[in-house]
Design a protein around this motif. Structure first.
Motif, mmCIF file in Angstrom:
data_model
loop_
_atom_site.group_PDB
_atom_site.id
_atom_site.type_symbol
_atom_site.label_atom_id
_atom_site.label_comp_id
_atom_site.label_asym_id
_atom_site.label_seq_id
_atom_site.Cartn_x
_atom_site.Cartn_y
_atom_site.Cartn_z
ATOM 1 N N SER A 1 -10.769 -12.210 -6.538
ATOM 2 C CA SER A 1 -10.723 -10.769 -6.742
ATOM 3 C C SER A 1 -11.612 -10.473 -7.936
ATOM 4 O O SER A 1 -11.815 -11.330 -8.795
ATOM 5 C CB SER A 1 -9.285 -10.292 -6.992
ATOM 6 N N TRP B 1 0.870 -1.178 0.000
ATOM 7 C CA TRP B 1 0.000 0.000 0.000
ATOM 8 C C TRP B 1 0.904 1.224 0.000
ATOM 9 O O TRP B 1 1.651 1.463 0.946
ATOM 10 C CB TRP B 1 -0.905 -0.007 1.234
ATOM 11 N N ARG C 1 -12.648 4.842 -9.669
ATOM 12 C CA ARG C 1 -11.248 4.759 -9.269
ATOM 13 C C ARG C 1 -11.147 4.467 -7.770
ATOM 14 O O ARG C 1 -12.067 4.745 -7.006
ATOM 15 C CB ARG C 1 -10.505 6.066 -9.589
ATOM 16 N N LYS C 2 -10.003 3.930 -7.371
ATOM 17 C CA LYS C 2 -9.824 3.541 -5.977
ATOM 18 C C LYS C 2 -9.522 4.761 -5.123
ATOM 19 O O LYS C 2 -8.563 5.495 -5.364
ATOM 20 C CB LYS C 2 -8.708 2.508 -5.845
ATOM 21 N N ALA D 1 -6.507 5.575 -9.547
ATOM 22 C CA ALA D 1 -6.750 6.040 -8.182
ATOM 23 C C ALA D 1 -7.293 7.459 -8.219
ATOM 24 O O ALA D 1 -7.154 8.183 -9.211
ATOM 25 C CB ALA D 1 -5.473 5.970 -7.355
ATOM 26 N N ASP E 1 -12.860 -2.190 -0.663
ATOM 27 C CA ASP E 1 -12.369 -0.999 -1.352
ATOM 28 C C ASP E 1 -13.392 0.126 -1.309
ATOM 29 O O ASP E 1 -14.613 -0.110 -1.367
ATOM 30 C CB ASP E 1 -12.056 -1.300 -2.820
ATOM 31 N N GLY F 1 -8.830 1.745 0.928
ATOM 32 C CA GLY F 1 -8.977 0.316 1.167
ATOM 33 C C GLY F 1 -8.940 0.009 2.650
ATOM 34 O O GLY F 1 -8.443 0.796 3.464
ATOM 35 N N LYS G 1 -16.680 -1.249 -3.037
ATOM 36 C CA LYS G 1 -16.449 -2.415 -3.889
ATOM 37 C C LYS G 1 -16.086 -3.583 -2.981
ATOM 38 O O LYS G 1 -15.134 -3.504 -2.211
ATOM 39 C CB LYS G 1 -15.320 -2.141 -4.886
ATOM 40 N N GLN H 1 -2.640 1.406 -10.344
ATOM 41 C CA GLN H 1 -4.034 1.216 -10.724
ATOM 42 C C GLN H 1 -4.710 2.587 -10.721
ATOM 43 O O GLN H 1 -4.193 3.542 -10.132
ATOM 44 C CB GLN H 1 -4.747 0.272 -9.749
ATOM 45 N N ARG I 1 -13.231 -7.280 -10.778
ATOM 46 C CA ARG I 1 -13.240 -5.942 -11.312
ATOM 47 C C ARG I 1 -14.344 -5.890 -12.352
ATOM 48 O O ARG I 1 -14.762 -6.921 -12.888
ATOM 49 C CB ARG I 1 -11.904 -5.572 -11.947
ATOM 50 N N LEU J 1 -14.467 3.395 -3.583
ATOM 51 C CA LEU J 1 -14.346 3.864 -4.958
ATOM 52 C C LEU J 1 -15.023 5.212 -5.115
ATOM 53 O O LEU J 1 -15.943 5.554 -4.366
ATOM 54 C CB LEU J 1 -14.993 2.879 -5.933
#
Length: 247
Positions: free
Chosen positions: A240, A51, A110-111, A149, A104, A114, A100, A147, A242, A106
């Motif tokens: 996982s 992270w 986008r992230k 973000a 997560d 977490g 998510k 990723q 997406r 969002l």
């Protein structure tokens, strides 16, 4: 030491991981304890991912709690924590924030953040749990997190960490208490109101089924999905996912 929303709150300049720091000290901590660090040198995410934790840019928060539940009853706790965070951010005006499954935050696809739940070895019927939150407040422009973000500043909400914690810690205390009393089932409608993938087709990273539509979550926090073979559930750690249209 300052108390915020029932949590003794400690600040540190830097550590390897706020979760790891509390796990190391779990035997000596009171039943509730909060740690915020300005920077992490070895921040951790789900499934062993790193992270990214640049100094002073974001919120790196870990909560320690002794819960009156065995470890087997904690499935869905990360979802409960997510509810507390997302509802707090929406209450501060960030209506685009969603969740998510399983951990997560969002916004705009986008992230934003977490959650990482870790359980210390227990010595009785209670569980010693560390709940970590990484929340992007203002990402450095040059940072590559690997990723898509987003941060709160981009959403138009430049939040000071101290002011955010004054709202966030009481909310998390309440949702954790509710989970301990009644489990995840009564919280499920609140999760689904925040679910960023509800009704969408997602791509799974494991198992025989490759794509499925998200139906919501079950009363125990498992993800409910449907494909041509019918409805099925997945537990956190099994897959996982997406959005299938994310490329």
């Amino acid at each position: 030491m300052k108390q915020v929303g029932g949590w003794p709150l400690e600040w540190q300049a830097v550590c390897d991981s706020s979760n790891s720091e509390l796990l190391r000290r779990s035997e000596r901590l009171p039943d509730r304890y909060a740690l915020v660090v300005d920077a992490q040198t070895a921040g951790r995410g789900r499934q062993g991912r790193s992270w990214h934790s640049p100094p002073g840019a974001n919120l790196y928060l870990s909560l320690f709690a002794r819960l009156p539940l065995p470890a087997r009853a904690l499935g869905g706790l990360s979802l409960a924590v997510g509810i507390g965070v997302a509802e707090t951010l929406r209450g501060l005006g960030a209506e685009e924030v969603g969740l998510k499954w399983p951990n997560d935050l969002l916004a705009r696809g986008r992230k934003l953040g977490g959650i990482l739940i870790e359980i210390a070895p227990g010595r009785d019927a209670r569980s010693e749990v560390v709940m970590g939150l990484g929340l992007n407040l203002r990402l450095p422009a040059e940072l590559d997190v690997g990723q898509p973000a987003i941060d709160m500043a981009t959403l138009g909400h430049a939040l000071a960490r101290e002011a955010l914690l004054e709202r966030l810690l009481p909310a998390l205390g309440k949702v954790i208490d509710a989970f301990c009393v009644s489990g995840f089932a009564p919280l499920r409608p609140r999760w689904e109101a925040l679910d960023a993938l509800l009704g969408r087709v997602v791509r799974l990273s494991a198992g025989a089924r490759c794509e499925a539509r998200v139906l919501g979550v079950a009363d125990d926090g498992r993800l409910r999905l449907a494909d041509a073979g019918g409805e099925f559930c997945c537990a956190a750690g099994e897959v996982s996912l997406r959005p299938a249209d994310a490329g």
